[in-house]
Design an enzyme around this catalytic site. Sequence first.
Site, PDB file in Angstrom:
ATOM      1  N   ASN A  98      53.261  37.493  58.064  1.00  0.00           N
ATOM      2  CA  ASN A  98      52.587  37.565  56.769  1.00  0.00           C
ATOM      3  C   ASN A  98      51.145  37.972  57.059  1.00  0.00           C
ATOM      4  OD1 ASN A  98      51.520  37.093  54.186  1.00  0.00           O
ATOM      5  ND2 ASN A  98      51.184  34.915  54.629  1.00  0.00           N
ATOM      6  N   GLY A  99      50.669  39.035  56.403  1.00  0.00           N
ATOM      7  CA  GLY A  99      49.287  39.472  56.640  1.00  0.00           C
ATOM      8  C   GLY A  99      49.240  40.981  56.814  1.00  0.00           C
ATOM      9  N   HIS A 512      27.390  48.383  12.456  1.00  0.00           N
ATOM     10  CA  HIS A 512      28.140  49.437  11.759  1.00  0.00           C
ATOM     11  C   HIS A 512      29.424  48.893  11.142  1.00  0.00           C
ATOM     12  CE1 HIS A 512      25.379  52.442  13.188  1.00  0.00           C
ATOM     13  NE2 HIS A 512      25.495  51.931  14.415  1.00  0.00           N
TER      14      HIS A 512
END
Length: 616
Positions: A98-99, A512
Amino acid sequence: MCGITGYIGFQEAAPILLGALKKLEYRGYDSAGVAVLGRGQLKVSKAKGDLSVLEERLGREMPEGTLGIGHTRWATHGEPSDVNSHPHVAGRIAVVHNGIIENYRRLKEWLEARNVVFLSDTDTEVIVHLINYHYTNVSGDGGLFGAVREALLQLEGSYALAVVSADFPDRIIAVRKDSPLIVGLGKGEYFLASDVSALLAHTREVCYLEEQEITVLYRDHADFFTGEGERVIRTPVHVDWDTEAAEKGGFEHFMLKEIHEQPRAFTDTLRPRLKRSGTGDYAIDFEEISFDEDETWTTAPRIVITACGTAWHAAMVGKYALEHFTRIPVEVDVASEYRYRNVVFNPKDIFIVVSQSGETADTLAAMRFARKEGARILAITNVVGSTLAREADLVLHTWAGPEIAVASTKAFTSQLICLYLLALKLGRARSRISGNDYRRYLASLEAIPAQAEELLARKEAIQRFASRHFNKSKVFFMGRQFDYAVSLESALKLKEINYTHSEAFAAGELKHGPIALMDRDTLAVTIATQTRLFDKTASNIQEVRSRGASSLVITWDGEHSFDTITDEVFRIPKTEDTFSPLLSVIPAQLFAYYCSVLRGNNPDKPRNLAKSVTVE
Ligand code: F6R
């Protein structure tokens, strides 16, 4: 973000690994795999698709063995496919990871020069080959442990790894650096997972691995070592979370967790691209885009960006940033409008498409239209292997990890990081930014993850503010330029998960028309980070307050221009005015989240909404 797991003990490993992967699936769900060691042999099964595809495959032939590792993938390098799924194998060794390995291209070349043949497009495969290389080629008595340590010396980036070898059926080696990894302790068995939620079915005694710590898990004991190889004694901690809370990392909802993941998502999206030399000079390195070889980048007369929803708001921030840093005109349109508008098209334009999922029907249709007209397409997406990523010419990935909550948070801010990097890189390539300014901007970007952490620590102030205003029937957000884009995103968050009538206005537009809506039951939130426009914005705040609206101003630390004209001020850490959306949106995300919870809604699953809109 992927999920990894491991088991060594006396039970069959495969069902335990699959059970853990189910708990980790929220971390990634584009493919899954396991390697189980039994009778001296490693059996690897892996499949593209969610876990059910692997389960079905294994159901027919469950591998036997009491040691194994598993992985659920959220693709980063290499699109989702069977071959890119983990575990990756070299020789008799298997690895799950993981990474992101930032120097994997260099390592791959190094290994290829030593006759290593690669099968996948992943960064992970270099890890297993490196370990195997050191194990087989480098003499020494370190065995598998020594080979892992040798390999680690060569890796740059972030990793949580689990390593097994058919030569060592009595151990799993695991290590972490900048990615979480937890060891679960049983009796005669050990467990390993990226998240404690995957361990709770088996044990509540855990050791959270420290940075660069290595562990070797045997059936009857575990050894722990520092990155330098010093043995350390670890005392387990007891976890008494319930499983669901654990999946959310202790947060009540995925949305709150994902808001808190933004510092990490910033780092992951920035770090592989932001290079700092020994002399303190910075460079942006997009491996994906070569500015030198492709003159489109330096000659394009115009940039067009198209997207939907939150990604469209990111595109608006991108417009302000690109015009500011590059002086190239930028046009932004929602994809559903763009695809049916009689657009004036120039194939020399840079065409950018932003989408978290990479699957939004209108966004894909707009991209295909532009492609037919001859445009080169740059996609900014969070999902590797998505339709957008596959069909675009160039892809910049946001490394935010899977976003589970329907309301987008960390994907939005990661998209902003990509757009800022692009604007700075292009501005420098077109000589619109001086060397000194470039360094200053990149140093500011590098500081953003820590500033986001600092900001998140102030969340109680937003929670208290939400408890006073969650029932307001009208909430208006206003701001100028970058602050207007963030106002649009803030109003959308509140609509989505709190079902409040909320709108955003360019502050100058107030007189406006929208000012007619202001009354005592209105909350007006002003985002004020564009210092040169403070006087103008202050007038707008006075206008809404004199109509009875309650007023909150989100502005910089140390800024007191609005103190006497508003009911409340929320301050964010100071960065460049141009980078303010990276931080100013966080209080708005938190405000929407807390309002939603106070109203009794489920912020993760708002009514009528789907995470990915794949139909028109
Ligand atoms: C809002 C949100 C949606 C998405 C939009 C586009 O929180 O999540 O507005 O941003 O549906 O989705 P992607 O980015 O996947 O194209």
